[in-house]
Design a protein around this motif. Structure first.
Motif, PDB file in Angstrom:
ATOM      1  N   GLY A 260       0.782  -1.227   0.000  1.00  0.00           N
ATOM      2  CA  GLY A 260       0.000   0.000   0.000  1.00  0.00           C
ATOM      3  C   GLY A 260       0.811   1.273   0.000  1.00  0.00           C
ATOM      4  O   GLY A 260       0.255   2.367   0.173  1.00  0.00           O
ATOM      5  N   SER A 261       2.105   1.181  -0.227  1.00  0.00           N
ATOM      6  CA  SER A 261       2.954   2.373  -0.152  1.00  0.00           C
ATOM      7  C   SER A 261       2.847   3.271  -1.379  1.00  0.00           C
ATOM      8  O   SER A 261       3.197   4.451  -1.324  1.00  0.00           O
ATOM      9  CB  SER A 261       4.419   1.959   0.042  1.00  0.00           C
ATOM     10  OG  SER A 261       4.869   1.186  -1.061  1.00  0.00           O
TER      11      SER A 261
ATOM     12  N   TYR B 137     -17.936  -7.589  -1.397  1.00  0.00           N
ATOM     13  CA  TYR B 137     -19.128  -7.179  -2.135  1.00  0.00           C
ATOM     14  C   TYR B 137     -19.730  -5.867  -1.632  1.00  0.00           C
ATOM     15  O   TYR B 137     -20.721  -5.384  -2.200  1.00  0.00           O
ATOM     16  CB  TYR B 137     -20.190  -8.276  -2.047  1.00  0.00           C
ATOM     17  CG  TYR B 137     -20.617  -8.626  -0.635  1.00  0.00           C
ATOM     18  CD1 TYR B 137     -21.732  -8.040  -0.053  1.00  0.00           C
ATOM     19  CD2 TYR B 137     -19.891  -9.535   0.120  1.00  0.00           C
ATOM     20  CE1 TYR B 137     -22.124  -8.341   1.234  1.00  0.00           C
ATOM     21  CE2 TYR B 137     -20.273  -9.854   1.416  1.00  0.00           C
ATOM     22  CZ  TYR B 137     -21.392  -9.256   1.970  1.00  0.00           C
ATOM     23  OH  TYR B 137     -21.766  -9.554   3.243  1.00  0.00           O
ATOM     24  N   LEU B 138     -19.165  -5.269  -0.596  1.00  0.00           N
ATOM     25  CA  LEU B 138     -19.718  -4.037  -0.043  1.00  0.00           C
ATOM     26  C   LEU B 138     -18.916  -2.827  -0.508  1.00  0.00           C
ATOM     27  O   LEU B 138     -17.858  -2.964  -1.120  1.00  0.00           O
ATOM     28  CB  LEU B 138     -19.749  -4.120   1.489  1.00  0.00           C
ATOM     29  CG  LEU B 138     -20.660  -5.239   2.034  1.00  0.00           C
ATOM     30  CD1 LEU B 138     -20.553  -5.321   3.545  1.00  0.00           C
ATOM     31  CD2 LEU B 138     -22.108  -4.998   1.617  1.00  0.00           C
ATOM     32  N   GLY B 139     -19.419  -1.631  -0.182  1.00  0.00           N
ATOM     33  CA  GLY B 139     -18.873  -0.418  -0.768  1.00  0.00           C
ATOM     34  C   GLY B 139     -17.735   0.231  -0.020  1.00  0.00           C
ATOM     35  O   GLY B 139     -17.206   1.252  -0.474  1.00  0.00           O
ATOM     36  N   SER B 140     -17.335  -0.308   1.125  1.00  0.00           N
ATOM     37  CA  SER B 140     -16.223   0.285   1.865  1.00  0.00           C
ATOM     38  C   SER B 140     -15.554  -0.766   2.733  1.00  0.00           C
ATOM     39  O   SER B 140     -16.150  -1.814   3.038  1.00  0.00           O
ATOM     40  CB  SER B 140     -16.709   1.439   2.751  1.00  0.00           C
ATOM     41  OG  SER B 140     -17.469   0.947   3.836  1.00  0.00           O
ATOM     42  N   VAL B 141     -14.327  -0.473   3.116  1.00  0.00           N
ATOM     43  CA  VAL B 141     -13.589  -1.379   4.001  1.00  0.00           C
ATOM     44  C   VAL B 141     -14.308  -1.515   5.339  1.00  0.00           C
ATOM     45  O   VAL B 141     -14.437  -2.614   5.891  1.00  0.00           O
ATOM     46  CB  VAL B 141     -12.150  -0.854   4.202  1.00  0.00           C
ATOM     47  CG1 VAL B 141     -11.428  -1.653   5.294  1.00  0.00           C
ATOM     48  CG2 VAL B 141     -11.366  -0.925   2.899  1.00  0.00           C
ATOM     49  N   GLY B 142     -14.785  -0.387   5.859  1.00  0.00           N
ATOM     50  CA  GLY B 142     -15.487  -0.423   7.137  1.00  0.00           C
ATOM     51  C   GLY B 142     -16.721  -1.296   7.086  1.00  0.00           C
ATOM     52  O   GLY B 142     -17.002  -2.056   8.026  1.00  0.00           O
TER      53      GLY B 142
ATOM     54  N   ARG C 189      -3.409  -5.352  11.743  1.00  0.00           N
ATOM     55  CA  ARG C 189      -2.228  -6.166  12.033  1.00  0.00           C
ATOM     56  C   ARG C 189      -1.575  -6.654  10.751  1.00  0.00           C
ATOM     57  O   ARG C 189      -0.357  -6.748  10.655  1.00  0.00           O
ATOM     58  CB  ARG C 189      -2.610  -7.359  12.904  1.00  0.00           C
ATOM     59  CG  ARG C 189      -2.947  -6.998  14.337  1.00  0.00           C
ATOM     60  CD  ARG C 189      -3.293  -8.228  15.139  1.00  0.00           C
ATOM     61  NE  ARG C 189      -2.198  -9.180  15.160  1.00  0.00           N
ATOM     62  CZ  ARG C 189      -2.290 -10.403  15.665  1.00  0.00           C
ATOM     63  NH1 ARG C 189      -3.450 -10.819  16.153  1.00  0.00           N
ATOM     64  NH2 ARG C 189      -1.266 -11.212  15.665  1.00  0.00           N
ATOM     65  N   PHE C 190      -2.386  -6.977   9.741  1.00  0.00           N
ATOM     66  CA  PHE C 190      -1.851  -7.480   8.468  1.00  0.00           C
ATOM     67  C   PHE C 190      -1.248  -6.371   7.620  1.00  0.00           C
ATOM     68  O   PHE C 190      -0.151  -6.517   7.078  1.00  0.00           O
ATOM     69  CB  PHE C 190      -2.957  -8.154   7.650  1.00  0.00           C
ATOM     70  CG  PHE C 190      -3.419  -9.475   8.196  1.00  0.00           C
ATOM     71  CD1 PHE C 190      -2.551 -10.313   8.869  1.00  0.00           C
ATOM     72  CD2 PHE C 190      -4.727  -9.874   8.034  1.00  0.00           C
ATOM     73  CE1 PHE C 190      -2.973 -11.523   9.369  1.00  0.00           C
ATOM     74  CE2 PHE C 190      -5.163 -11.090   8.529  1.00  0.00           C
ATOM     75  CZ  PHE C 190      -4.283 -11.912   9.201  1.00  0.00           C
ATOM     76  N   ALA C 191      -1.990  -5.287   7.453  1.00  0.00           N
ATOM     77  CA  ALA C 191      -1.643  -4.297   6.421  1.00  0.00           C
ATOM     78  C   ALA C 191      -1.447  -2.893   6.953  1.00  0.00           C
ATOM     79  O   ALA C 191      -1.294  -1.963   6.160  1.00  0.00           O
ATOM     80  CB  ALA C 191      -2.736  -4.282   5.351  1.00  0.00           C
ATOM     81  N   GLY C 192      -1.430  -2.704   8.287  1.00  0.00           N
ATOM     82  CA  GLY C 192      -1.315  -1.357   8.804  1.00  0.00           C
ATOM     83  C   GLY C 192      -2.628  -0.607   8.649  1.00  0.00           C
ATOM     84  O   GLY C 192      -3.658  -1.185   8.270  1.00  0.00           O
ATOM     85  N   PRO C 193      -2.615   0.691   8.913  1.00  0.00           N
ATOM     86  CA  PRO C 193      -3.863   1.460   8.805  1.00  0.00           C
ATOM     87  C   PRO C 193      -4.409   1.464   7.378  1.00  0.00           C
ATOM     88  O   PRO C 193      -3.689   1.790   6.435  1.00  0.00           O
ATOM     89  CB  PRO C 193      -3.433   2.874   9.234  1.00  0.00           C
ATOM     90  CG  PRO C 193      -2.159   2.685   9.997  1.00  0.00           C
ATOM     91  CD  PRO C 193      -1.490   1.504   9.389  1.00  0.00           C
ATOM     92  N   VAL C 194      -5.654   1.086   7.229  1.00  0.00           N
ATOM     93  CA  VAL C 194      -6.361   1.132   5.937  1.00  0.00           C
ATOM     94  C   VAL C 194      -7.614   1.969   6.154  1.00  0.00           C
ATOM     95  O   VAL C 194      -8.411   1.672   7.048  1.00  0.00           O
ATOM     96  CB  VAL C 194      -6.743  -0.278   5.448  1.00  0.00           C
ATOM     97  CG1 VAL C 194      -7.518  -0.197   4.145  1.00  0.00           C
ATOM     98  CG2 VAL C 194      -5.498  -1.135   5.274  1.00  0.00           C
TER      99      VAL C 194
ATOM    100  N   ASP D 239     -10.333  -0.081  -4.581  1.00  0.00           N
ATOM    101  CA  ASP D 239      -9.291   0.944  -4.644  1.00  0.00           C
ATOM    102  C   ASP D 239      -8.061   0.567  -3.817  1.00  0.00           C
ATOM    103  O   ASP D 239      -7.079   1.309  -3.806  1.00  0.00           O
ATOM    104  CB  ASP D 239      -9.835   2.296  -4.153  1.00  0.00           C
ATOM    105  CG  ASP D 239     -10.894   2.862  -5.090  1.00  0.00           C
ATOM    106  OD1 ASP D 239     -10.823   2.562  -6.298  1.00  0.00           O
ATOM    107  OD2 ASP D 239     -11.775   3.595  -4.615  1.00  0.00           O
ATOM    108  N   LEU D 240      -8.124  -0.556  -3.120  1.00  0.00           N
ATOM    109  CA  LEU D 240      -6.987  -1.009  -2.322  1.00  0.00           C
ATOM    110  C   LEU D 240      -5.959  -1.689  -3.205  1.00  0.00           C
ATOM    111  O   LEU D 240      -6.262  -2.137  -4.315  1.00  0.00           O
ATOM    112  CB  LEU D 240      -7.453  -1.983  -1.242  1.00  0.00           C
ATOM    113  CG  LEU D 240      -8.525  -1.502  -0.259  1.00  0.00           C
ATOM    114  CD1 LEU D 240      -8.860  -2.612   0.717  1.00  0.00           C
ATOM    115  CD2 LEU D 240      -8.070  -0.249   0.476  1.00  0.00           C
ATOM    116  N   SER D 241      -4.749  -1.779  -2.699  1.00  0.00           N
ATOM    117  CA  SER D 241      -3.750  -2.573  -3.397  1.00  0.00           C
ATOM    118  C   SER D 241      -4.116  -4.043  -3.287  1.00  0.00           C
ATOM    119  O   SER D 241      -4.969  -4.449  -2.482  1.00  0.00           O
ATOM    120  CB  SER D 241      -2.364  -2.349  -2.787  1.00  0.00           C
ATOM    121  OG  SER D 241      -2.277  -2.944  -1.497  1.00  0.00           O
ATOM    122  N   GLU D 242      -3.472  -4.870  -4.121  1.00  0.00           N
ATOM    123  CA  GLU D 242      -3.737  -6.306  -4.079  1.00  0.00           C
ATOM    124  C   GLU D 242      -3.473  -6.870  -2.691  1.00  0.00           C
ATOM    125  O   GLU D 242      -4.241  -7.685  -2.170  1.00  0.00           O
ATOM    126  CB  GLU D 242      -2.862  -7.024  -5.106  1.00  0.00           C
ATOM    127  CG  GLU D 242      -3.210  -8.484  -5.311  1.00  0.00           C
ATOM    128  CD  GLU D 242      -4.426  -8.698  -6.177  1.00  0.00           C
ATOM    129  OE1 GLU D 242      -4.871  -9.846  -6.287  1.00  0.00           O
ATOM    130  OE2 GLU D 242      -4.938  -7.716  -6.737  1.00  0.00           O
TER     131      GLU D 242
END
Length: 538
Positions: free
Chosen positions: A39-40, A376-381, A404-409, A417-420
């Motif tokens: 995600g950098s 399938y939803l519109g946001s990470v939250g 814990r996996f990817a830091g703050p998202v 829109d997230l990285s793979e």
């Protein structure tokens, strides 16, 4: 060949640029490796070079990018198609035809090349990437790794001056990755092609890099020779970490270079090494007998028997198309099973295929190779809240696992829109929130940096400490060396090897991690084990 001048990219709705103030010159005929945490902004930098930013992805581009003499501000991606070839993280999304040969030909048809030229280039690429046996195969029937090779071949047929690749070896088995990297190196050395690629599995590619570009978590960029840019830390491949332990200067970037210096370290480790006592097998939590899977005419899995024990991590390895993913889907109950039986605990006789979704999820959960299949939803939250509800756990459980996996998202970010790596981390968090008895992971480290992999190893250790079992399919030998107790190797749908991870990995020239290759015959797999052995010798 590529000039990046004071470039910053800010996406809509974001207060900070994804990358900023980037100054970079990439000469013709060099292989440039882009590194950085998940995600950098590595993908953003690649998309900027290829012209996809801002014409396709939107956002604001400040500064100037010139590729092959063309300014990307005034030249859209279609205007760069003859000069720049692009392969993004999910190659299947870019396919526009039905078969391998048609996909290889498509770009040349758009460029209006003569039929004789198209035929010659198609055959050259089929041979270069080992695709000749798949020339007439439907793209939908290919494994993820085979699809990735086709995607690379589809851009190579156009003979671009610049090739931009995002995680090109992430879905490839070690021999296939070596073949692709060797092909890219030949194109760089023999034909003067400029290759820019982002990769998390640095142990595979760093030895080939002429230039390393490091994208920091805050979007700033530095660059230089690999030995100068890469140092011990979260983004360092095993050889760099081993060099720090051994005190080697300069840092070796290939196994061959490291073996030239390893004798004193190997002698110390041989004296310190004691016989390892392996724990006995735990109770069986999943038993599979005679599993067969057919996909139309393809016989993907041929009578596989497998037992998973509590408190264990089992890795399934093998070349692309060996049947690993088909096996995992069959075991989960969500995929086809032509024959055979699957039973899992805690009560005997439970078949996941016969359970409703809620009950099955508490017993067995699958993280597929393409994580977007479960988003399938519109946001990470929203995904995290739904994950908590479906798993009947405390609010915030899924979000904590994700961090814990990817830091703050950002919770408001859309999953697409997230990285793979971030998408994969999100699906892992959703599935792990239910704390299933058996966790099935298909290529779980695609897009994950070394720090995220270490976090995943820790989470899997906690899962098995509670009595759970993990079965993962992976081409990432370094990750398998860190977490697996047992390794099963498949070929052509059958099991060819099944044994303790150390025995299988050390004995295999294909699947041995870098530390094992350097230290052979000392049977150590990771830098952490080397540190422990040296500490014990003091």
């Amino acid at each position: 060949m590529i000039s990046v001048e004071r470039v910053s990219v800010t996406y809509p709705g974001q207060s900070h640029p994804a990358v900023h103030d980037v100054d970079l010159e990439i000469p013709e005929g060099e292989l440039c490796l882009v590194v950085g945490p998940t995600g950098s902004g590595k993908s953003t930098l690649l998309r900027t070079i290829s012209g996809l930013v801002p014409h396709f992805s939107g956002g604001t581009l400040a500064g100037r990018v010139v590729v092959a003499g063309r300014d990307t501000r005034t030249h859209r991606p279609r205007d760069l198609a003859d000069a720049v070839g692009v392969v993004l993280q999910d190659p299947a999304r870019g396919f526009v035809t039905e078969t391998v040969t048609d996909e290889l030909v498509y770009a040349m048809e758009q460029l209006g090349l003569p039929r004789a030229v198209m035929r010659t280039r198609t055959e050259e690429v089929l041979d270069l990437l080992g695709l000749a046996d798949l020339r007439d195969a439907p793209l939908r029937d290919l494994s993820g790794g085979e699809q990735q090779r086709v995607a690379i071949g589809a851009v190579l047929t156009a003979h671009p001056q610049v090739l931009v690749l995002d995680e090109p070896t992430s879905a490839l088995d070690p021999p296939a990755a070596d073949d692709v990297l060797a092909a890219l190196t030949r194109l760089v050395h023999d034909q003067g092609m400029t290759v820019v690629l982002a990769e998390h599995r640095l142990e595979r590619v760093v030895q080939y890099a002429d230039l390393v570009v490091a994208v920091a978590a805050d979007g700033t960029v530095s660059h230089g020779a690999a030995g100068d840019v890469l140092g011990p830390g979260s983004a360092a491949p095993p050889l760099v970490e081993l060099a720090a332990v051994a005190g080697w200067r300069p840092v070796p970037l290939s196994v061959r270079d490291a073996r030239r210096r390893v004798a004193p370290l190997r002698d110390r480790l041989t004296a310190a090494r004691t016989r390892e006592v392996l724990p006995g097998p735990g109770r069986a939590v999943l038993t599979a007998r005679g599993i067969q899977v057919r996909h139309r005419r393809a016989h993907a899995v041929r009578g596989v028997d497998l037992t998973l024990a509590a408190a264990s991590v089992t890795a399934v390895m093998g070349r692309n198309g060996a049947g690993k993913s088909s096996l995992l889907w069959a075991l989960s109950g969500a995929g086809p099973r032509s024959a055979g039986s699957v039973t899992l605990g805690p009560e005997p006789g439970q078949d996941p295929a016969a359970l409703d979704a809620a009950a099955a999820r508490r017993l067995v959960a699958l993280v597929p190779q393409d994580p977007t299949d479960l988003l399938y939803l519109g946001s990470v939250g929203a995904e995290c809240r739904a994950g908590d509800t479906q798993a009947a756990v405390a609010a915030g459980t899924c979000a904590q696992l994700l961090e814990r996996f990817a830091g703050p998202v950002p919770a408001q970010a859309h999953p697409r829109d997230l990285s793979e790596g971030q998408r994969l981390a999100l699906v892992l968090a959703v599935q792990l929130a239910a704390d299933p008895l058996v966790l099935l992971l298909d290529e779980p480290t695609r897009g994950l940096d070394y720090a995220a992999k270490r976090a995943l190893v820790a989470v899997l250790a906690q899962h098995t400490a509670r009595g759970g079992a993990v079965l993962l399919s992976s081409h990432d030998v370094e990750f398998v060396a860190q977490c697996a107790d047992r390794v099963v190797v498949m070929s052509d749908g059958v099991t060819v090897t099944d044994g303790p991870a150390r025995d299988v990995l050390v004995a295999s020239p294909t699947f041995a991690p870098q530390v094992a290759k350097v230290l052979h015959p000392v049977p150590l797999l990771t830098v952490a084990e080397v540190r422990e052995a040296l500490a014990a010798a003091r």
